[in-house]
Enzyme design. Sequence first.
Site, PDB file in Angstrom:
ATOM      1  N   HIS A 148      10.267   7.909   6.441  1.00 51.38           N
ATOM      2  CA  HIS A 148       9.959   8.582   5.148  1.00 51.38           C
ATOM      3  C   HIS A 148       8.931   9.657   5.593  1.00 51.38           C
ATOM      4  CE1 HIS A 148      11.364   4.960   3.004  1.00 51.38           C
ATOM      5  NE2 HIS A 148      10.477   4.126   3.512  1.00 51.38           N
ATOM      6  N   HIS A 203      -0.071  10.320   8.557  1.00 49.68           N
ATOM      7  CA  HIS A 203       1.216  10.746   8.242  1.00 49.68           C
ATOM      8  C   HIS A 203       1.271  12.189   7.492  1.00 49.68           C
ATOM      9  CE1 HIS A 203       0.475   8.495   4.445  1.00 49.68           C
ATOM     10  NE2 HIS A 203       0.984   9.547   4.075  1.00 49.68           N
ATOM     11  N   HIS A 239       3.459  15.200   4.771  1.00 41.79           N
ATOM     12  CA  HIS A 239       4.400  15.510   3.844  1.00 41.79           C
ATOM     13  C   HIS A 239       4.919  16.751   4.009  1.00 41.79           C
ATOM     14  CE1 HIS A 239       3.673  11.495   1.759  1.00 41.79           C
ATOM     15  NE2 HIS A 239       2.586  11.379   2.172  1.00 41.79           N
ATOM     16  N   HIS A 250      -2.056  12.885   5.286  1.00 38.38           N
ATOM     17  CA  HIS A 250      -2.965  11.803   5.035  1.00 38.38           C
ATOM     18  C   HIS A 250      -3.517  10.930   5.930  1.00 38.38           C
ATOM     19  CE1 HIS A 250      -0.525  12.369   0.959  1.00 38.38           C
ATOM     20  NE2 HIS A 250      -1.584  13.237   0.926  1.00 38.38           N
ATOM     21  N   THR A 263       1.543   7.175  -2.901  1.00 40.04           N
ATOM     22  CA  THR A 263       2.318   8.405  -3.468  1.00 40.04           C
ATOM     23  C   THR A 263       3.965   7.786  -3.117  1.00 40.04           C
ATOM     24  OG1 THR A 263       2.517   9.710  -1.490  1.00 40.04           O
ATOM     25  CG2 THR A 263       0.848  10.095  -3.260  1.00 40.04           C
ATOM     26  N   THR A 264       3.922   6.667  -2.487  1.00 40.75           N
ATOM     27  CA  THR A 264       5.384   6.235  -2.287  1.00 40.75           C
ATOM     28  C   THR A 264       5.386   4.820  -2.679  1.00 40.75           C
ATOM     29  OG1 THR A 264       4.617   5.291  -0.132  1.00 40.75           O
ATOM     30  CG2 THR A 264       5.473   7.356   0.006  1.00 40.75           C
TER      31      THR A 264
HETATM   32  N1  LIG Z   1       1.132   9.101   0.522  1.00 38.77           N
HETATM   33  S1  LIG Z   1       0.427   7.729   0.990  1.00 38.77           S
HETATM   34  O1  LIG Z   1      -0.824   7.928   2.014  1.00 38.77           O
HETATM   35  O2  LIG Z   1       0.032   6.923  -0.237  1.00 38.77           O
HETATM   36  C1  LIG Z   1       1.410   6.783   2.115  1.00 38.77           C
HETATM   37  C2  LIG Z   1       2.739   7.251   2.354  1.00 38.77           C
HETATM   38  F1  LIG Z   1       2.979   8.301   1.798  1.00 38.77           F
HETATM   39  C3  LIG Z   1       3.612   6.588   3.113  1.00 38.77           C
HETATM   40  F2  LIG Z   1       4.775   7.057   3.599  1.00 38.77           F
HETATM   41  C4  LIG Z   1       3.161   5.240   3.654  1.00 38.77           C
HETATM   42  S2  LIG Z   1       4.268   4.359   4.788  1.00 38.77           S
HETATM   43  O3  LIG Z   1       3.502   3.172   5.211  1.00 38.77           O
HETATM   44  O4  LIG Z   1       4.482   5.282   5.904  1.00 38.77           O
HETATM   45  C5  LIG Z   1       5.762   4.164   4.252  1.00 38.77           C
HETATM   46  C6  LIG Z   1       5.700   3.534   2.933  1.00 38.77           C
HETATM   47  O5  LIG Z   1       4.572   2.692   2.509  1.00 38.77           O
HETATM   48  C7  LIG Z   1       1.836   4.808   3.296  1.00 38.77           C
HETATM   49  N2  LIG Z   1       1.669   3.513   4.006  1.00 38.77           N
HETATM   50  C8  LIG Z   1       0.398   2.714   3.435  1.00 38.77           C
HETATM   51  C9  LIG Z   1       0.547   2.241   1.999  1.00 38.77           C
HETATM   52  C10 LIG Z   1       0.506   0.736   2.057  1.00 38.77           C
HETATM   53  C11 LIG Z   1       0.472   0.376   3.554  1.00 38.77           C
HETATM   54  C12 LIG Z   1       0.535  -0.934   4.032  1.00 38.77           C
HETATM   55  C13 LIG Z   1       0.522  -1.166   5.365  1.00 38.77           C
HETATM   56  C14 LIG Z   1       0.492  -0.163   6.045  1.00 38.77           C
HETATM   57  C15 LIG Z   1       0.707   1.381   5.944  1.00 38.77           C
HETATM   58  C16 LIG Z   1       0.538   1.390   4.252  1.00 38.77           C
HETATM   59  C17 LIG Z   1       0.921   5.393   2.515  1.00 38.77           C
HETATM   60  F3  LIG Z   1      -0.261   4.959   2.161  1.00 38.77           F
HETATM   61 ZN   LIG Z   2       1.079  10.302   2.110  1.00 42.13          ZN
END
Ligand SMILES: NS(=O)(=O)c1c(F)c(F)c(S(=O)(=O)CCO)c(N[C@H]2CCc3ccccc32)c1F
Ligand SMILES: [Zn+2]
Length: 263
Positions: free
Chosen positions: A66, A91, A93, A117, A198-199
């Site tokens: 992603h 990460h 976008h 982010h 946002t995911t």
């Molecule tokens: N745009 S965002 O900041 O809302 C956001 C993302 F856009 C995103 F892609 C991810 S991820 O983990 O790479 C893939 C899907 O969760 C996370 N990951 C976070 C969300 C929940 C979680 C749990 C364990 C480790 C990482 C995350 C995320 F917080």
């Molecule tokens: Zn993000």
Amino acid sequence: GGKWTYNGPDGEAHWSKHYPYCGGAFQSPIDFQPELLRYDPDLLPIQVYNYNLSSNEQLTLSNNGHSVQLSLPSHMHLSSLRHLYTAAQLHLHWGSPDILAGSEHTVNGRQFAAEMHVVHFNSGKYPNISIAADKSDGLAVLGVFIEVGEFNPAFDRFLKFVKGIRYRDQKVQVPAFNIQDLLPAQLDRYYRYDGSLTTPPCYPSVLWTVFSMPVTISLKQYKALATGLFSSQAQEFDPVPLLGNYRKPQLTDNRVVLVSFQE
Ligand SMILES: NS(=O)(=O)c1c(F)c(F)c(S(=O)(=O)CCO)c(N[C@H]2CCc3ccccc32)c1F
Ligand SMILES: [Zn+2]
């Protein structure tokens, strides 16, 4: 989690079928429209701790299908918030090679080329990010708008390695560096609101801090991001380019967006 994408039959209009929160309230991102903004003099400059990592530490750079993600060590944290938030990962976008518009938050309808982010979790209350992720006070994410312009040596500390993570689930180790160098110079000017991931699973668990000052990367650096990555695995026949990985702005549900600045 399950398969979800940014376009097509598993795109964002369909996320709520498997992830109910995605169809709920307090979703992110949002458009920062002038009429939503309210100046709050109590919003202190963001203070980061232990962001200046030593180069003999190594960070894991990965393609999670992603986004491109950089793991962050647990001694990095944010302090000036109500709770102690510990860093977990950062990460990005972004848009596509020819359309330099891929930020998630927008400013009065203006979309930036990309957005970074830095995800933190409330380590004062929860043992790890997975437990914190669905709690209303679980996460704090720093958002940084990215424009295309001057070359950015700090971003190159990890962008120069994306060739090694072209496909989903690939990882490489990169030497650690000062993560604060990825942030804008002014940490005292930001938008603040309560929102969500946002995911999927779109948990409404994020205290958002989006800096108003963008940073720049060069067109070559942007293209490395927008042309170098695939959301499919290496052995799959038709590779699916990883681009346009941004969610559209969501309904504001009459939320107020606090701003730490007046002009
Ligand atoms: N745009 S965002 O900041 O809302 C956001 C993302 F856009 C995103 F892609 C991810 S991820 O983990 O790479 C893939 C899907 O969760 C996370 N990951 C976070 C969300 C929940 C979680 C749990 C364990 C480790 C990482 C995350 C995320 F917080
Ligand atoms: Zn993000």
